[in-house]
Every structure is written in C-alpha cells, then in structure tokens.
Design an enzyme around this catalytic site. Structure first.
Site, PDB file in Angstrom:
ATOM      1  N   ASP A  79       0.830  -1.212   0.000  1.00  0.00           N
ATOM      2  CA  ASP A  79       0.000   0.000   0.000  1.00  0.00           C
ATOM      3  C   ASP A  79       0.864   1.262   0.000  1.00  0.00           C
ATOM      4  OD1 ASP A  79      -2.201  -1.627   0.137  1.00  0.00           O
ATOM      5  OD2 ASP A  79      -2.745  -1.141   2.199  1.00  0.00           O
ATOM      6  N   ASP A 121      -5.328  -8.807  14.140  1.00  0.00           N
ATOM      7  CA  ASP A 121      -4.846 -10.154  14.428  1.00  0.00           C
ATOM      8  C   ASP A 121      -5.466 -10.717  15.709  1.00  0.00           C
ATOM      9  OD1 ASP A 121      -3.546  -8.251  15.964  1.00  0.00           O
ATOM     10  OD2 ASP A 121      -1.534  -8.765  15.293  1.00  0.00           O
TER      11      ASP A 121
END
Length: 500
Positions: free
Chosen positions: A90, A238
């Site tokens: 990105d 996560d």
C-alpha cells in the site's frame, strides 16, 4: 480535610488492589508455563504431498527493509510449484519501485510471486490481507511483516501441524535482530520475551485462547473465513480474528522453541506509537468481543484468562491516579511504624511488583545462557512500564470513547547492529507533543516527591519513587531529544538543498 485524606488513601489502595489482580495472574501464568513447558506440541502426522501455500507480505512505506524480506521469503525451502508469494504493498513512496523491481526480478527466475498495489489504504493492513486472500490460491496462508526475516525452514516446521483438521493457526515466537543495539532495544526485547515465552505458552498449553501476532504465523484459509475474515474495526486485526476463530472451535498451536527474527523499533517515538496502537486495539477488541466470550459456552478458565488478557491495558490507566496519589499518601503515612507499613504494603508489593520481576526473569532464564546479565535491566524495565502509562492511557481512553484513528505503521530502518544509523533516514514516528509534556510534568512531580522523601526520612518508598521518576523522565527526554535531532537533520537537509 480529613475526609479528603481518607479518600486519597482509599483511592491509592483500591488502585493497588486492582493492579495486584493483574500481578497475581502473572504468577499464575509463570506457574502454568513451568508446569507445561516440557509438553511441546507435535504434529499429528506428516503430509505425504505438501499442500499449496500462499505467503503474504503486507507493506506500507518500507523502503529500507522490503528487499530483505522478499529475499528471505524467496529463499524458503519449499517446492516452488506448491508456493505462491504475494507482496501486498500500500506504499506511497520509493517502496513501490523497490518492491516491484524485486518482484519482477524473481518472477523472471520462475518464482510464483506477484506484486499487488492498492491506491488506497482502506482497512489498512486488514484490508490488504483480505484483498490478497480473495485471490490467493493457497490452502494455507503465512504472513510476515516487513521487519521480519523468516528462516528457510519456516514452512517445513509448521505445515505438518495442519494434518490435524482442527488446527486453524500455528504461531512462532519472535526473536530480535537488534536486541543489543541500545538500552531501548534491550528493554523492548525483555518485554516481548515475557509475552512470547510465558504468556503464549501458558495460555496455549492450558487450553486457553491466545492470539496470532499479525506475523510469523500460518493460517488455514478456511479457518480465517469461518472466523469471519479480516475486519478493520479495531487496530489489532490479528487479536480480533484470533478470538473470533477460536470461539468457532478452531485450535491454535504455539511453538516457542522456534523463532522468527525481527527488527525492534530504535526510535522511542515509533516504539510509543506501536504501543499506543497495540493498547488501543486490544481495548477495542475487548469491547467488541468480551461480552460474546462471557456469554459463550466456554470453560470458566478460558473466560477468566480472556478477560485478563483483553483487559490488561486498563492497568496503564490505573497507573495515572496511582502516580498522583503516591506523594500525598506517602506524607499521610509518614508516622506509621515499620510493622504497620509492612503489614499493609508487603502483600500488595508481592502481587503488583515482585510478580513483574519474576515474570520477566523466568522468560530470560528460559531463553539465554547469560540470563543473569539481564537482571540489571529489571529496575529500568519496570520504570519503562511506568513511563508508558501516559502514552497507553491515552490509547485506552481513545478506545473507550470510540475515537477512530488510522493504523500508524512502525518505522523500520534496516537496523541490525550498532554501526547502523537511523536518525537521518526518511521515516519518522508519529509525534504527539502533549504526551511527552505530561510525562515531563510527572517527572518533575516525582523529583519533588523524592526530595520530600529524603527530607522526611521516608526511605521505604524511595525505590518506587525513583522508578516513577526515572520512567517518566526517560520517556519525556527521549521523545523530546529525538524530535529535536530530527528537526535539526531536516533543517540541514533543507539548507544543503537550497545551497545546491
């Protein structure tokens, strides 16, 4: 006035009692670790034919470490016809050309590696992982952040655990490329070792939930989907996915005997930004999932440990009133005799403070032959934990108030040994002037408290006052000095550019 004094003392001991709860859990985790450390996980069987694996490398402006990671992953020992590599970039800087050139070079050599660049950071890291998973061909997906250097045998060491159809994820321990670079990296390594050696092992081997750490792990693709996929409504995607997946019945495996090296932040501002993200994300996850966990059909021990795990960062918020109350409580109690002081303080001291030391000493003893040399860092480690309280308290408050913030990446500079330099490099941590200013005020406050303690002859509290004073002073000084250094570097660079 007497009522006010009573309220201050009650507040002080109430906070200490709450902190003692978290301290008691450290003792519990150490006990469970020592009890179960000789019962390692073993694969149920071995694959006759190795399954197809996708490795995802999420990046955002990683110009100093992108090539190092890609090179390490390409060298991984696994059949090339069973392996796909995705560079999920990105980036908005030179990383784009650096990473894409590296990918092109390896693709020409016959490596199945692709470069996927998004024009926006929608969903941040979680969004990039979800985008990659949408087109991933692997039955299993390994993830490595840009600051990691995975070993050649990572996949062979992990893939065979998935012969058990109940296993959804396998996580390896983090080790440290630049542990000895500075005092800051030494202290960070001890912090992380406690988490990865004691917490993860104890939770995993007692059947409690533990979490994928965003990197250095491998997932079964269908487990990710069954857990609800990558979501970006917290800063710890996560942790969020890990709990959702385990609530679906998937089992996780943790392998502390195997480690993946990573680069620690060398910039205290970057370190604080990382800690802010982790603290805020964990409280966001706590708010999102803890009610579901408490109402789920799960064993009490799983619920209890999930509560302590997800709520742990509230301890930082408790440190602020404790810090402010220490001086008045010290003055109010100066006429107590030693027996009264010991009866009141020793039990709380053993729970809230000694547990901290035991927790990290055991982790160092388990990992390093020269572990006794790390004992000298314990007072500074405790001071660092105290010094983080302002930074992480802000994170907790932001999470509780539903204040949104972007995923602030931790700058990486390719620092592996002491000869490497970073101050003049491009990336800078997220600067928040207010937090160092508050830390400076608290440092001055505790300097005043130390002076009063000496004047009044109150020696029993002196070690604690010095730890608070050092912790806030260190954090404030490091933050301001780095801001000044980087400002000077930028000025010199601008002057040089103008002169040319």
């Amino acid at each position: 006035m007497e009522n006010l004094n009573s309220y201050v003392v009650i507040l002080y001991f109430s906070v200490l009692c709450l902190l003692a709860v978290f301290g008691a859990n450290r003792y519990y985790l150490v006990y469970q670790y020592l009890k179960h450390k000789k019962n390692p996980h073993r694969p149920k069987a071995r694959f006759d034919e190795l399954p197809y694996v996708t490795i995802q490398l999420p990046m955002y402006n990683e110009m100093y470490v992108a090539e190092r990671l890609i090179d390490a992953v390409v060298k991984m020992d696994y059949p090339v016809d069973r392996l796909e590599i995705q560079v999920l970039d990105d980036s908005t800087d030179e990383t784009v050309s650096i990473a894409s050139r590296r990918v092109d070079m390896y693709r020409e050599q016959g490596i199945d590696i692709s470069y996927i660049h998004r024009d926006n950071r929608k969903g941040f890291k979680a969004g990039a992982l979800a985008e990659g998973m949408r087109i991933a061909r692997g039955e299993f997906i390994a993830v490595f952040d840009a600051d990691f250097v995975p070993n050649r045998n990572f996949l062979h060491n992990t893939i065979h655990y998935f012969t058990d159809d109940q296993i959804g994820m396998v996580q390896l321990r983090w080790s440290h490329l630049n542990r000895n670079y500075s005092l800051m990296t030494q202290l960070q390594s001890i912090f992380l070792d406690g988490h990865f050696v004691i917490e993860h092992t104890a939770r995993n081997r007692t059947g409690c939930f533990f979490n994928f750490n965003g990197t250095a792990g491998i997932w079964r693709k269908v487990a990710i989907a069954d857990g609800g996929g990558w979501e970006h409504d917290t800063l710890t995607e996560d942790l969020d996915l890990s709990y959702r997946t385990q609530m679906k019945g998937w089992k996780f495996v943790y392998l502390p005997e195997l480690a993946v090296p990573a680069e620690l932040p060398v910039d205290v501002i970057a370190f604080k930004a990382q800690q802010h993200r982790w603290a805020k994300g964990s409280i966001q996850t706590c708010k999102k999932l803890l009610p579901r966990i408490m109402h789920a059909n799960l064993p009490f021990k799983v619920k209890r440990e999930a509560f302590v795990h997800l709520a742990a960062n509230f301890a930082y918020l408790l440190m602020i009133p404790l810090s402010i109350a220490i001086l008045p409580v010290m003055i109010l109690r100066r006429n107590l005799n030693w027996g009264q002081m010991m009866a009141l303080d020793v039990p709380l001291f053993l729970m809230a403070t000694v547990s901290f030391a035991v927790f990290y000493i055991v982790s160092q003893k388990e990992l390093y032959a020269n572990w006794t040399q790390t004992l000298k860092y314990l007072p500074m480690l405790m001071a660092l934990g105290i010094g983080l309280s302002v930074n992480n308290s802000v994170a907790v408050v932001e999470a509780m108030l539903n204040q949104e913030s972007e995923f602030v990446r931790t700058p990486k500079f390719g620092i592996e040994d002491k000869k490497d330099k970073w101050v003049g490099k491009k990336y800078r941590g997220n600067k928040k002037m207010l937090i160092p200013a508050i830390e400076l005020v608290l440092a001055i406050y505790f300097t005043f408290a130390v002076i009063i303690s000496i004047a009044e002859g109150i020696w029993l509290t002196m070690p604690f006052l010095l730890m608070f004073q050092f912790g806030y002073s260190y954090m404030s000084y490091q933050s301001f000095s780095i801001m000044i250094k980087k400002r000077l570097v930028l000025k010199r660079a601008s002057a040089n550019a103008f002169s040319h």
